[in-house]
Design an enzyme around this catalytic site. Structure first.
Site, short mmCIF file in Angstrom:
data_model
loop_
_atom_site.label_atom_id
_atom_site.label_comp_id
_atom_site.label_asym_id
_atom_site.label_seq_id
_atom_site.Cartn_x
_atom_site.Cartn_y
_atom_site.Cartn_z
N HIS A 544 -4.90 66.17 66.09
CA HIS A 544 -5.88 66.76 66.82
C HIS A 544 -6.54 68.02 65.87
O HIS A 544 -5.74 68.73 65.11
CB HIS A 544 -5.54 67.20 68.10
CG HIS A 544 -4.74 68.41 68.18
ND1 HIS A 544 -3.40 68.19 68.19
CD2 HIS A 544 -4.95 69.69 68.43
CE1 HIS A 544 -2.80 69.27 68.14
NE2 HIS A 544 -3.60 70.24 68.19
N ASP A 546 -8.44 71.85 67.08
CA ASP A 546 -8.47 72.86 68.30
C ASP A 546 -9.60 73.14 68.79
O ASP A 546 -9.48 73.65 69.88
CB ASP A 546 -7.42 74.10 67.63
CG ASP A 546 -6.14 73.88 67.70
OD1 ASP A 546 -5.34 74.52 66.78
OD2 ASP A 546 -5.57 72.86 68.25
N HIS A 616 -4.26 68.49 62.71
CA HIS A 616 -2.84 68.84 62.48
C HIS A 616 -2.13 68.18 63.61
O HIS A 616 -2.62 67.66 64.76
CB HIS A 616 -2.62 70.30 62.51
CG HIS A 616 -3.15 71.07 63.81
ND1 HIS A 616 -4.53 71.44 63.94
CD2 HIS A 616 -2.49 71.46 64.77
CE1 HIS A 616 -4.55 72.08 65.05
NE2 HIS A 616 -3.71 72.02 65.45
N ARG A 626 12.95 73.14 70.36
CA ARG A 626 12.20 73.70 69.59
C ARG A 626 11.29 74.79 70.38
O ARG A 626 10.57 74.39 71.14
CB ARG A 626 11.05 72.93 69.04
CG ARG A 626 9.99 73.45 67.91
CD ARG A 626 8.97 72.32 67.64
NE ARG A 626 8.08 72.60 66.71
CZ ARG A 626 6.88 73.08 67.20
NH1 ARG A 626 6.73 73.31 68.51
NH2 ARG A 626 5.76 73.33 66.36
#
Length: 712
Positions: A544, A546, A616, A626
């Protein structure tokens, strides 16, 4: 089977240069693709292989005929008027080429003029992409693997092919030697092996491989130059007024010269890479002169040094070495540069002189591929522009040392690990050492304590994938949990400090002098769901942009709601690396072609502009948890993060209460505040080593749909 495919390609290419019918490769390719789409796998495989044979045969015929006619019909002077003296040999060379190609290519050579788009597909090895599927469907696994690997070497960022390669590696019955590049260029293998020996101080082994690489590179250069003498290409030719005789000759000749000059970039660019190796030919000579000196052959060391000085005649270190070699060999020893290098440099300088004349007087343009071109060769009125272009390029690709000299970063010890150029994009950067190991542990403790508190930080299914659980904590919620005694105040304060430190770094790097405001701050953890990873094909976060809605099919990104159109820059500050997968990657607008990857680690900050230039996503988290601080920034004060303002007010209120008589002045269990997150005077930091992230192995393709972007 792979070796059989390779041999068949070579044999067919050799046969194609001998008299006989050679079907135009673009016609074979078109028929092969049609058969592929019709799922006629055997027919597709046959036609695609024949197209590759024809393409190789056409190139071989052109190279051979141009070399033969250069010997048979040299372009020397002659008697009579200057037109006859100049153009007579040209006409004779043309006749020779036409007859030679006519013998080698049937039907006529004019039938082998494919479109630029088709030629580009062969240069990108696209036929091998079709071919590997056809061979797979025919259950010819070894040939499928060789075709897939050949395509992948030139297209290492192709997501689907990377996935196919991994599947082939896991298949039983596939031999490891099937993974071979059928289009391998000999000089690259020799060069990389030679450099490996050189770096390991194994100079005896390095010398023959570097010599082999230099010889093969010069041969490849000649082959590339021969292919430059093709038809003139002009996209707007039909719309332009047709040039006269001399203008047409000049324009075509300059096009050929520029093509020849660019050949050095072709041989210096490894298949699959975007950038060429700088000073590829001179660097061979530099490495060889040192290697020869280390093995005691001062004569050849001096020869390589003299050859290197043809490129850089004022290079002080090499002049000193040359002086040393002359002393060791004796003043009477004849030390001369290699004949092949003398010819290379003289010819290149002659071509550059003609090209720069055309730039100055005929309105041509030229991007000189060489760093060693002497200034005096460039016309006086072009030197200033040439210097400006060089300065502009330097400014756009500032390395870490230059950036530190001007004090761009407001904190000491921060290292720029990758810039936009190294990440194959624009407005991208990776910083290291933004946080210490201790600070990362404290922030991870904050996520653990918030999870145990339960309120607002309960793990839930990720909004992006059912295979992960997602936890998110805002700065305001962290401060409120501290008020309730669920987390430590110092950890909540550290979250504010770490995000502010990141903001100042990103602001100073991308927009110095222009204020960046927080748009949203989110401490996010993603945990792989045990027992649900096998056969997983999705991403942790789909590709996508941002601040716009990505449309990969239309190659557009629509800056409209529900996208967060006011966001200007984004950042991710990583807290750990003890998990599998979860790396960030950037793609082209197609959301498939990966251009760069970033592997998480404690204290690593990746920052980039939020627009369509930086699509990204995040690879699947396959094991472990994570954690990172996701950050978004805006130049617009009206879109500043209001929760952060409230959190800072509560933090100030807490500080005032501590200052009251009897107030709790305790700063945490270690009695310290986060001084390492406070800004320091800028100073020269240690020079970081250049790094390029190694492509990951867990790439998966994602659906191409318009998506409104929510938080990481």
């Amino acid at each position: 089977m792979a070796s059989l495919l390779c041999l068949s390609l070579l044999a067919a290419a050799a046969a194609a240069t001998s008299p006989g019918r050679l079907v135009p490769f673009d016609l074979l390719y078109a028929d092969g693709v049609r058969a592929y789409l019709a799922r006629d796998w055997a027919r597709a495989a046959e036609l695609l292989q024949r197209a590759l044979h024809s393409y190789a045969g056409l190139r071989a015929a052109r190279r051979a005929c141009r070399a033969a006619c250069a010997r048979q019909e040299p372009l020397g002077g002659g008697p009579g008027r200057w037109e006859a003296a100049l153009l007579g040999p040209v006409l004779q060379r043309a006749r020779c080429l036409q007859q030679c190609l006519g013998r080698r290519l049937r039907p006529a050579p004019s039938a082998h003029r494919a479109s630029r788009a088709v030629r580009r597909e062969f240069e990108r090895r696209e036929p091998y992409n079709y071919l590997q599927v056809a061979f797979f469907q025919l259950k010819k696994l070894d040939q499928a693997v060789s075709a897939a690997h050949t395509f992948f070497v030139a297209n290492p960022q192709h997501l689907q092919m990377r996935e196919d390669i991994e599947k082939y590696r896991r298949m039983s019955g596939v031999k490891s030697d099937s993974f071979q590049d059928l289009e391998a260029t000999p000089h690259w293998e020799a060069y990389e092996t030679g450099v490996q020996h050189y770096d390991a101080d194994e100079y005896l082994q390095a010398v023959p491989r570097l010599e082999e690489s230099l010889s093969e590179a010069l041969s490849a250069l000649e082959e590339c130059r021969a292919l430059c003498e093709g038809p003139r290409e002009d996209e707007d030719e039909e719309e332009k007024m047709q040039p006269g005789l001399y203008e047409a000759i000049a324009a075509h000749y300059i096009q050929v010269l520029k093509c020849r000059q660019q050949c050095v970039l072709d041989i210096a660019t490894k298949p699959g890479r975007i950038s060429a190796t700088e000073d590829f030919i001179p660097s061979h000579l530099d490495l060889l002169q040192f290697a020869y000196s280390q093995v005691g052959n001062q004569t050849l060391a001096a020869e390589c040094a003299a050859s290197y000085l043809l490129f850089y005649p004022t290079d002080e270190p090499m002049l000193e070495k040359m002086k040393q070699y002359r002393t060791e060999l004796g003043e009477d020893a004849a030390v001369t540069a290699r004949q092949s290098i003398q010819h290379y440099v003289q010819r290149s300088l002659m071509e550059k002189k003609l090209i720069y004349y055309a730039v100055e007087h005929l309105g041509e343009t030229f991007n000189d591929p060489d760093l060693w071109t002497p200034d005096e060769l460039i016309p006086e009125n072009l030197r200033e522009k040439h210097r400006e272009d060089q300065e502009k390029q330097k400014q756009e690709t500032l390395d870490v040392e230059e950036r530190e000299k001007r004090g761009a970063l407001p904190f000491e010890g921060i290292a720029v690990m990758m810039d936009s150029q190294q990440m194959n994009g624009t407005q991208r950067v990776v910083f290291d050492r933004v946080l210490t190991e201790s600070e990362c542990k404290d922030l991870l403790r904050l996520t653990k304590a918030a999870g145990e508190a339960g309120d607002g930080y309960r793990a839930r299914r990720s909004p992006h994938t059912p295979h992960e659980r997602f936890e998110g904590l805002t700065v305001l919620k962290a401060v409120q949990l501290a008020q309730n005694g669920d987390v430590e105040w110092r950890d909540a304060k550290l979250l504010l400090q770490a995000s502010e430190k990141s903001r100042r770094i990103i602001e100073s790097y991308f927009t110095p002098g222009k204020k960046l405001h927080f748009s949203f701050t989110h401490l996010v953890c993603r945990r792989a769901v045990d027992g649900e990873q096998e056969g997983r094909m999705d991403l942790s976060h789909p590709v996508h942009a941002d601040n716009c809605l990505l449309d990969p099919e239309g190659q557009e990104c629509w800056k409209e709601p529900p996208a967060y159109v006011y966001r200007d820059y984004s950042g991710i500050l990583y807290l750990n690396d003890d998990f599998q997968g979860g790396g960030l990657f950037f793609t082209e607008m197609d959301t498939v072609t990966v251009t760069a990857e970033v592997r998480p680690k404690c204290g690593r900050l990746v920052a980039f502009s939020s627009g369509k230039e930086n699509p990204h996503g995040v690879w699947a988290v396959r094991r472990g948890r994570r954690c990172a601080i996701a950050l978004w920034y805006t130049h617009s004060p009206e879109h500043a993060e209001q929760e952060r303002v409230k959190a800072e007010e509560l933090m100030e209120q807490r500080a005032m209460e501590q200052d009251q008589p009897g107030g709790d002045k305790h700063q945490g269990t270690d009695g310290s505040s986060r001084s390492s997150s406070e800004p320091r005077a800028p100073s020269r930091a240690a020079k970081p080593a250049d790094q390029r992230q190694k492509p990951g192995l867990d790439r998966k393709q994602q659906p191409k749909v318009l998506r409104a972007r929510d938080e990481f």
